[in-house]
Design a protein around this motif. Sequence first.
Motif, PDB file in Angstrom:
ATOM      1  N   ARG A  34       0.840  -1.192   0.000  1.00 44.10           N
ATOM      2  CA  ARG A  34       0.000   0.000   0.000  1.00 44.10           C
ATOM      3  C   ARG A  34       0.878   1.247   0.000  1.00 44.10           C
ATOM      4  NH1 ARG A  34      -4.593  -0.294   4.245  1.00 44.10           N
ATOM      5  NH2 ARG A  34      -5.063  -2.002   2.814  1.00 44.10           N
ATOM      6  N   ALA A  35       0.595   2.120  -0.951  1.00 44.62           N
ATOM      7  CA  ALA A  35       1.278   3.409  -1.047  1.00 44.62           C
ATOM      8  C   ALA A  35       0.256   4.520  -0.917  1.00 44.62           C
ATOM      9  CB  ALA A  35       2.031   3.499  -2.372  1.00 44.62           C
ATOM     10  N   GLN A  36       0.717   5.755  -1.053  1.00 45.02           N
ATOM     11  CA  GLN A  36      -0.188   6.903  -0.933  1.00 45.02           C
ATOM     12  C   GLN A  36      -1.241   6.904  -2.034  1.00 45.02           C
ATOM     13  OE1 GLN A  36       2.254  10.397  -0.847  1.00 45.02           O
ATOM     14  NE2 GLN A  36       3.059   9.979   1.223  1.00 45.02           N
ATOM     15  N   THR A  37      -0.913   6.328  -3.178  1.00 45.38           N
ATOM     16  CA  THR A  37      -1.850   6.294  -4.305  1.00 45.38           C
ATOM     17  C   THR A  37      -2.778   5.092  -4.258  1.00 45.38           C
ATOM     18  OG1 THR A  37      -0.189   5.145  -5.629  1.00 45.38           O
ATOM     19  CG2 THR A  37      -0.256   7.561  -5.782  1.00 45.38           C
ATOM     20  N   SER A  70       9.697  -6.287 -10.970  1.00 42.94           N
ATOM     21  CA  SER A  70       9.755  -5.260 -12.009  1.00 42.94           C
ATOM     22  C   SER A  70      10.005  -3.884 -11.408  1.00 42.94           C
ATOM     23  CB  SER A  70       8.457  -5.247 -12.814  1.00 42.94           C
ATOM     24  OG  SER A  70       7.376  -4.825 -12.005  1.00 42.94           O
ATOM     25  N   ALA A  71      10.691  -3.034 -12.186  1.00 40.25           N
ATOM     26  CA  ALA A  71      10.997  -1.674 -11.733  1.00 40.25           C
ATOM     27  C   ALA A  71       9.731  -0.839 -11.592  1.00 40.25           C
ATOM     28  CB  ALA A  71      11.966  -1.013 -12.710  1.00 40.25           C
ATOM     29  N   GLU A  72       8.725  -1.094 -12.424  1.00 42.04           N
ATOM     30  CA  GLU A  72       7.479  -0.340 -12.327  1.00 42.04           C
ATOM     31  C   GLU A  72       6.787  -0.571 -10.987  1.00 42.04           C
ATOM     32  OE1 GLU A  72       4.982  -1.164 -15.600  1.00 42.04           O
ATOM     33  OE2 GLU A  72       6.357  -0.352 -17.118  1.00 42.04           O
ATOM     34  N   SER A  73       6.913  -1.790 -10.440  1.00 47.31           N
ATOM     35  CA  SER A  73       6.307  -2.070  -9.144  1.00 47.31           C
ATOM     36  C   SER A  73       6.997  -1.315  -8.021  1.00 47.31           C
ATOM     37  CB  SER A  73       6.359  -3.571  -8.845  1.00 47.31           C
ATOM     38  OG  SER A  73       5.691  -4.315  -9.839  1.00 47.31           O
ATOM     39  N   LEU A  74       8.234  -0.898  -8.255  1.00 45.30           N
ATOM     40  CA  LEU A  74       9.025  -0.243  -7.211  1.00 45.30           C
ATOM     41  C   LEU A  74       9.050   1.271  -7.343  1.00 45.30           C
ATOM     42  CD1 LEU A  74      12.055  -2.725  -7.315  1.00 45.30           C
ATOM     43  CD2 LEU A  74      10.090  -2.789  -5.778  1.00 45.30           C
ATOM     44  N   LEU A  75       8.330   1.819  -8.354  1.00 43.52           N
ATOM     45  CA  LEU A  75       8.370   3.270  -8.564  1.00 43.52           C
ATOM     46  C   LEU A  75       7.836   4.022  -7.352  1.00 43.52           C
ATOM     47  CD1 LEU A  75       7.268   3.620 -12.305  1.00 43.52           C
ATOM     48  CD2 LEU A  75       9.554   3.932 -11.325  1.00 43.52           C
TER      49      LEU A  75
END
Length: 539
Positions: free
Chosen positions: A138-141, A163-168
Motif C-alpha cells: 500500500r502506497a499513498q496512491t 519489475s521496476a514499475e512495481s518499485l516506482l
Amino acid sequence: MTETRMSNRFLRPAFFAVLALLVCAWAAMPVAAQTLPLGLGESATEQRTDPLGRETPRSLATQLVDAFASGNYERASGYLETRDKNQGADQRADLALRLQQQLDRSGSLQPFATLSNDARGNQSDGLPVDQERIGTYRAQTGDIPLIALRVESPDAPAYWVVSAESLLAIQDAEPAADATTSTDRWLPMALHDLRFAGAPVADWLILVVLAMGLLLGVRLFFSLVLRVLHALVKSPETHRGVQFAEAAFPPMGLYLTVLALFFSTQQLQVAIVARQVLARYAAIVGWVAFVWFLWRLIDMVSDLWSARMARGDRRRALSALVFVRRSAKTMLVMMAFVAVLDTIGIDVTTGIAALGLGGLAIALGAQKTIENLVGSLAVILDQPVRVGDFCSVGKVTGTVEDIGMRSTQLRTMARTVVTIPNGSFSSQQIENYSRRDRFLLNPTIGLTFDTPASKMRAVLESLRDLLEQDENVMPEARVRFVSFDESSLGLEVFAYLRTHVYEEFLAMREAIFLKIMEAIEAEGVSLAYPTRTIVMQSP
C-alpha cells in the motif's frame, strides 16, 4: 471436573500450535543461513540454472525473503529489476531495504503454495506471459501490485525479478524517518531488537498469541455448537448428524484456524519474513487438517455401511468395503505426502521423473509386492473366502480373520494366527467350509457275521424309517447293505442334515447315532468289532 476437561481440550491444541510455530521458525533458520551471496559457494550454485535461484516466481519470492531474513540487502537487490545502470550498489541495497520496510508496514506476498513453480509462470492469470503477480503493498496512491518480470537474454538463462514499475512508488517516496510499525508500541523495545529466524522476537510473539487465540476461539465455537446439538437431539449417541459433527469438528476447526490465521496476518504490521514463514508452514498444518477430516469421514462412512452389511449378512460386500477403505486411506496419505513435500519446497516432479527412469528396477524389486496386491484384488473380487469363514488353504485350516492388501490372516484351531501372502493364497486350492448349505452324514455300520438275512432286512427297514421320520434329515437319505468286510457286514448310511452350522450338525448326528443303536438293539443283533477266528486242527 467438566471445566477441567474442557480446559484441557483447549490448552492441549494451543500448546501444539505454539510448538508447531516454533518448529517452523527453527526450520526457517537454516534456509536463510545456507543461502550464499553472489559469487560465494560455487559448488552449491553449479546445480542451478541461475546463480541467484530466480528460475520461477516461487523461487524468486522465496530467495527474496531469505535475503531479507539474513539482512543481506546487497544480495536482495539482485532480485530487483534495475533500469538505471549507473545506480550504485548502495542505492540498490537501500531500495531493497525500503521494499522490506514497506512490506512490513503495509504489504504482503502471495502464499508459497499459490506461487507458480513453472519457469514460464502462470499462463492463465490474465497478465502478460512474462509477468506474474507475487504480492502487493500500500502506497499513498493506493494498493500497488508487486509484479515479477521474466527476463530473457541470449547470453544468460532466463530468470525472474521484481519489475521496476512495481518499485516506482517506493523509489519516489521519501525514506521513512522511523521504520517502526504500530505493533512496536505493544511490546518492549528489547523484544524488537532481539531477532530470531530473521524477524524480531516481538513479531513472532504476536503471531504465536494470534494463533493461540484463533485456535481457542474456533474450538470454543465448535464446542458450543456441539452442546446445542446435544441439547436439541433426543439420542445424540446414535444420531448421525451429531456423530458427523463430532467427527468433523476437530479437523474443521484446525483448518479454519489456518485460514483465519492467514487472512488475519495480512492485516498486521509485522515482519514480512515472519509472515511468509508462518504462511508457508501453516499450509502444512492445513493439509494435515484436511487429511484428518477425510480420514475421519472415510471411517464414519465405512462404519455406517459395515453396520448395514452386517445386518443384511452381506459378508462379500463387507470384505470388499474393508479393502476399499484401506485403499482410500493409502491414496489419501500419498496425496498428502506429495502436497507437503511441495509445500516444503521439494520438487516432486523431479522425483516422479526419477521413478519413471528407474521404473524397471522398481518393478523388479517390488515383484512380490505387486503379486500380493494383484492376489488381494483377486481374493476381494472372486470372494473364495470372506472374513469369518472357516476354510482350508493348503495345509492350513482356520477361520479368516483379516484380508489385507498384502496378506490374509487365518486363526487356526490351536488359536495361532497364520499369515499367508495373497499372491500365494489366491493360487492355492481353497476349501471353504462356511459355504456349505447342508452337512453330509455318511457313516458305515458293521454288524456281526452271525446276523441272519431276515434280521438284516429288519434292521435296514428300521433305519430307513428312522431317517424318513427325522425332520432334520433331507428326503434323499438312504441305507444300503454294501459290503462283506473282514469282521463285519457293512451298512452304509448316506443322508444330508438340514443345517450349515457345525455345532448344530454335531448335535443332530449324535441324536441319530443314538437312535441307530437303539434300532439295532431292538432287532436283537449286535454291532461288530474287529475279531478273528482261528481254527486249530488236531494232529
